[in-house]
Motif scaffolding. Sequence first.
Motif, PDB file in Angstrom:
ATOM      1  N   PRO A 163      -3.861  39.580  -5.189  1.00  0.00           N
ATOM      2  CA  PRO A 163      -5.082  39.361  -5.972  1.00  0.00           C
ATOM      3  C   PRO A 163      -5.137  37.959  -6.580  1.00  0.00           C
ATOM      4  CG  PRO A 163      -4.188  41.522  -6.443  1.00  0.00           C
ATOM      5  CD  PRO A 163      -3.177  40.824  -5.573  1.00  0.00           C
ATOM      6  N   GLY A 164      -6.264  37.291  -6.392  1.00  0.00           N
ATOM      7  CA  GLY A 164      -6.441  35.945  -6.918  1.00  0.00           C
ATOM      8  C   GLY A 164      -5.875  34.853  -6.037  1.00  0.00           C
ATOM      9  N   GLY A 165      -5.266  35.220  -4.914  1.00  0.00           N
ATOM     10  CA  GLY A 165      -4.654  34.231  -4.026  1.00  0.00           C
ATOM     11  C   GLY A 165      -5.567  33.835  -2.891  1.00  0.00           C
ATOM     12  N   ASN A 166      -5.229  32.709  -2.264  1.00  0.00           N
ATOM     13  CA  ASN A 166      -6.010  32.244  -1.107  1.00  0.00           C
ATOM     14  C   ASN A 166      -5.148  31.863   0.083  1.00  0.00           C
ATOM     15  OD1 ASN A 166      -4.910  29.825  -1.951  1.00  0.00           O
ATOM     16  ND2 ASN A 166      -6.838  28.976  -2.726  1.00  0.00           N
ATOM     17  N   SER A 167      -3.836  32.066   0.000  1.00  0.00           N
ATOM     18  CA  SER A 167      -2.963  31.786   1.145  1.00  0.00           C
ATOM     19  C   SER A 167      -1.741  32.683   1.079  1.00  0.00           C
ATOM     20  CB  SER A 167      -2.535  30.311   1.175  1.00  0.00           C
ATOM     21  OG  SER A 167      -1.696  30.006   0.079  1.00  0.00           O
ATOM     22  N   SER A 168      -1.149  32.956   2.246  1.00  0.00           N
ATOM     23  CA  SER A 168       0.031  33.823   2.314  1.00  0.00           C
ATOM     24  C   SER A 168       0.801  33.527   3.587  1.00  0.00           C
ATOM     25  CB  SER A 168      -0.375  35.303   2.275  1.00  0.00           C
ATOM     26  OG  SER A 168      -1.252  35.622   3.347  1.00  0.00           O
ATOM     27  N   GLU A 169       2.085  33.876   3.591  1.00  0.00           N
ATOM     28  CA  GLU A 169       2.942  33.759   4.760  1.00  0.00           C
ATOM     29  C   GLU A 169       3.843  34.986   4.843  1.00  0.00           C
ATOM     30  OE1 GLU A 169       5.194  30.162   5.024  1.00  0.00           O
ATOM     31  OE2 GLU A 169       3.507  28.872   4.480  1.00  0.00           O
ATOM     32  N   ALA A 170       3.962  35.572   6.018  1.00  0.00           N
ATOM     33  CA  ALA A 170       4.903  36.665   6.254  1.00  0.00           C
ATOM     34  C   ALA A 170       6.169  36.095   6.873  1.00  0.00           C
ATOM     35  CB  ALA A 170       4.287  37.712   7.172  1.00  0.00           C
ATOM     36  N   GLN A 171       7.319  36.429   6.305  1.00  0.00           N
ATOM     37  CA  GLN A 171       8.577  35.842   6.733  1.00  0.00           C
ATOM     38  C   GLN A 171       9.463  36.784   7.540  1.00  0.00           C
ATOM     39  OE1 GLN A 171       9.889  32.547   6.017  1.00  0.00           O
ATOM     40  NE2 GLN A 171       7.722  32.198   5.614  1.00  0.00           N
ATOM     41  N   ALA A 172       9.362  38.097   7.310  1.00  0.00           N
ATOM     42  CA  ALA A 172      10.295  39.023   7.965  1.00  0.00           C
ATOM     43  C   ALA A 172       9.687  40.414   8.049  1.00  0.00           C
ATOM     44  CB  ALA A 172      11.613  39.084   7.184  1.00  0.00           C
ATOM     45  N   ILE A 173      10.143  41.201   9.042  1.00  0.00           N
ATOM     46  CA  ILE A 173       9.679  42.574   9.246  1.00  0.00           C
ATOM     47  C   ILE A 173      10.860  43.436   9.678  1.00  0.00           C
ATOM     48  CG2 ILE A 173       8.965  42.040  11.627  1.00  0.00           C
ATOM     49  CD1 ILE A 173       6.720  44.135  11.289  1.00  0.00           C
ATOM     50  N   ASN A 174      10.948  44.662   9.121  1.00  0.00           N
ATOM     51  CA  ASN A 174      12.024  45.563   9.537  1.00  0.00           C
ATOM     52  C   ASN A 174      11.515  46.578  10.551  1.00  0.00           C
ATOM     53  OD1 ASN A 174      10.683  47.550   8.050  1.00  0.00           O
ATOM     54  ND2 ASN A 174      12.150  47.528   6.346  1.00  0.00           N
ATOM     55  N   ASN A 175      12.396  47.464  10.993  1.00  0.00           N
ATOM     56  CA  ASN A 175      12.023  48.401  12.054  1.00  0.00           C
ATOM     57  C   ASN A 175      11.078  49.504  11.589  1.00  0.00           C
ATOM     58  OD1 ASN A 175      13.372  47.065  14.080  1.00  0.00           O
ATOM     59  ND2 ASN A 175      15.269  48.227  13.811  1.00  0.00           N
ATOM     60  N   SER A 176      10.853  49.606  10.283  1.00  0.00           N
ATOM     61  CA  SER A 176       9.854  50.527   9.748  1.00  0.00           C
ATOM     62  C   SER A 176       8.481  49.870   9.639  1.00  0.00           C
ATOM     63  CB  SER A 176      10.284  51.050   8.367  1.00  0.00           C
ATOM     64  OG  SER A 176      11.496  51.769   8.452  1.00  0.00           O
ATOM     65  N   GLY A 177       8.383  48.612  10.014  1.00  0.00           N
ATOM     66  CA  GLY A 177       7.130  47.891   9.923  1.00  0.00           C
ATOM     67  C   GLY A 177       6.828  47.353   8.542  1.00  0.00           C
ATOM     68  N   GLN A 178       7.806  47.395   7.627  1.00  0.00           N
ATOM     69  CA  GLN A 178       7.630  46.807   6.295  1.00  0.00           C
ATOM     70  C   GLN A 178       7.820  45.297   6.390  1.00  0.00           C
ATOM     71  OE1 GLN A 178      10.812  49.126   4.551  1.00  0.00           O
ATOM     72  NE2 GLN A 178       9.350  50.504   3.528  1.00  0.00           N
ATOM     73  N   VAL A 179       6.990  44.558   5.647  1.00  0.00           N
ATOM     74  CA  VAL A 179       6.942  43.108   5.772  1.00  0.00           C
ATOM     75  C   VAL A 179       7.234  42.450   4.420  1.00  0.00           C
ATOM     76  CG1 VAL A 179       5.480  41.120   6.388  1.00  0.00           C
ATOM     77  CG2 VAL A 179       5.221  43.314   7.606  1.00  0.00           C
ATOM     78  N   ALA A 180       7.960  41.339   4.452  1.00  0.00           N
ATOM     79  CA  ALA A 180       8.219  40.545   3.254  1.00  0.00           C
ATOM     80  C   ALA A 180       7.738  39.117   3.477  1.00  0.00           C
ATOM     81  CB  ALA A 180       9.711  40.557   2.912  1.00  0.00           C
ATOM     82  N   GLY A 181       7.261  38.503   2.413  1.00  0.00           N
ATOM     83  CA  GLY A 181       6.792  37.126   2.500  1.00  0.00           C
ATOM     84  C   GLY A 181       6.386  36.620   1.139  1.00  0.00           C
ATOM     85  N   PHE A 182       5.413  35.731   1.081  1.00  0.00           N
ATOM     86  CA  PHE A 182       4.933  35.240  -0.206  1.00  0.00           C
ATOM     87  C   PHE A 182       3.463  34.892  -0.101  1.00  0.00           C
ATOM     88  CE2 PHE A 182       6.190  31.447   2.014  1.00  0.00           C
ATOM     89  CZ  PHE A 182       5.303  30.464   1.612  1.00  0.00           C
ATOM     90  N   SER A 183       2.801  34.910  -1.273  1.00  0.00           N
ATOM     91  CA  SER A 183       1.367  34.664  -1.340  1.00  0.00           C
ATOM     92  C   SER A 183       1.037  33.977  -2.655  1.00  0.00           C
ATOM     93  CB  SER A 183       0.603  35.990  -1.246  1.00  0.00           C
ATOM     94  OG  SER A 183      -0.770  35.827  -1.539  1.00  0.00           O
ATOM     95  N   THR A 184       0.027  33.136  -2.632  1.00  0.00           N
ATOM     96  CA  THR A 184      -0.504  32.667  -3.903  1.00  0.00           C
ATOM     97  C   THR A 184      -1.188  33.849  -4.595  1.00  0.00           C
ATOM     98  OG1 THR A 184      -2.547  31.949  -2.817  1.00  0.00           O
ATOM     99  CG2 THR A 184      -0.817  30.301  -3.095  1.00  0.00           C
ATOM    100  N   SER A 185      -1.288  33.757  -5.913  1.00  0.00           N
ATOM    101  CA  SER A 185      -1.897  34.826  -6.688  1.00  0.00           C
ATOM    102  C   SER A 185      -2.439  34.236  -7.986  1.00  0.00           C
ATOM    103  CB  SER A 185      -0.867  35.918  -7.005  1.00  0.00           C
ATOM    104  OG  SER A 185       0.057  35.464  -7.978  1.00  0.00           O
ATOM    105  N   SER A 186      -3.055  35.078  -8.804  1.00  0.00           N
ATOM    106  CA  SER A 186      -3.555  34.610 -10.092  1.00  0.00           C
ATOM    107  C   SER A 186      -2.423  34.204 -11.021  1.00  0.00           C
ATOM    108  CB  SER A 186      -4.402  35.706 -10.753  1.00  0.00           C
ATOM    109  OG  SER A 186      -3.658  36.910 -10.872  1.00  0.00           O
ATOM    110  N   SER A 187      -1.188  34.637 -10.696  1.00  0.00           N
ATOM    111  CA  SER A 187      -0.012  34.294 -11.505  1.00  0.00           C
ATOM    112  C   SER A 187       0.835  33.196 -10.878  1.00  0.00           C
ATOM    113  CB  SER A 187       0.855  35.543 -11.713  1.00  0.00           C
ATOM    114  OG  SER A 187       0.132  36.575 -12.333  1.00  0.00           O
ATOM    115  N   GLY A 188       0.391  32.645  -9.743  1.00  0.00           N
ATOM    116  CA  GLY A 188       1.158  31.635  -9.030  1.00  0.00           C
ATOM    117  C   GLY A 188       1.703  32.177  -7.721  1.00  0.00           C
ATOM    118  N   PRO A 189       2.475  31.380  -6.978  1.00  0.00           N
ATOM    119  CA  PRO A 189       3.061  31.859  -5.710  1.00  0.00           C
ATOM    120  C   PRO A 189       4.131  32.917  -5.971  1.00  0.00           C
ATOM    121  CG  PRO A 189       3.087  29.449  -5.882  1.00  0.00           C
ATOM    122  CD  PRO A 189       2.791  29.971  -7.241  1.00  0.00           C
TER     123      PRO A 189
END
Length: 359
Positions: free
Chosen positions: A172-198
Amino acid sequence: MTITSSRIRFMAVLICLLVAGVDQLAATSYTVRDIGSLRGGSAVARQINLNGAVVGVSGFPHGFKNHAFFWGPQTGIRDLGFLPSGNYSAAFAVNRSNQVVGEANTATAVRAFLWTASSGLKDLGALPADNASRAFGINDAGQVVGYSSGPNGEHAFLWSSSTGMQNLGTLPGGNSSEAQAINNSGQVAGFSTSSSGPHAFFWTSTSGMQDIGVLPGDKQSRAQSINSSGQVVGWSAGSGGTRAFLWSNNTGMQDISGLPGSTFTIAFAINSSSQVVGISNTSLGGRAFVWSGSTGIKDLNTMIPINSRLVLTSALGINDLGQIVAIGTVNADSGHFVDLDDPHHAALHIHVFVLTPSH
């Protein structure tokens, strides 16, 4: 279906390692193998899979003539080549089937690729209205994550051969994001800008993108890796420096304390036993580390053969057998200052090492 005795032995070893988990780290030392490079240049690894295969980028020092590579324990190092009209490529992740993802340029843009031994490099395209993309993670089902970019910024994507490229959105409040990794359950980790910062995020197909926050007093965070249990590692930063973290839904974000005196620590990877690897700075420069909940953080340079004349500056990946892929230099003294980013050390070639546990 017939199960061979070698398959049974492999499964027995794997089960023992997973059950023993982090408790084995206290008694661990490592054998070290230098995997070499393409054309006698430097190499930087990005990941190691359960087969012990390593992927990364190799070229001359400081980014000249970089080529994606795949290295196997039996096959050695292999140049993965380029996309049509391109002259640059880098590999970032490899799955159990030795499928590789990364980035490569074309005549007009940098694009995410999927490589297989049978088909070579495949351009994965970009999200609508975008012209560039990069791929950073792949799971055993062949799902790929990364980001797509264009006039409207960068957006994390999830790609599969059946659905194509899906926009994962932003916090919420962000305008950019990057996905860095995915596990075999399809869960994804990464980072995004937000109203509180990256901020680092955790994404699932049912709940969407979840902000996993920052360590106390910090302003930004970034997720780098996710394991089979959905545990996420990365870094959190603020005025006091950069700290590695381990996050889970049950415990929230915890600080992985750096090596003594460190103000800069990043966790790059985590395996299914919750062993974490990364880089922590010291008075002698960056040093590769391994961490577990039972042993805390350990400098990998203290866990390899004495008088090896190696300095391991960063650990980038760890598989579920506890094998680690690290970078560093040879013919050096771990008791002296070594920083591969220091201009005074520009002549040092970067080497990739596979560390195998020997309990």
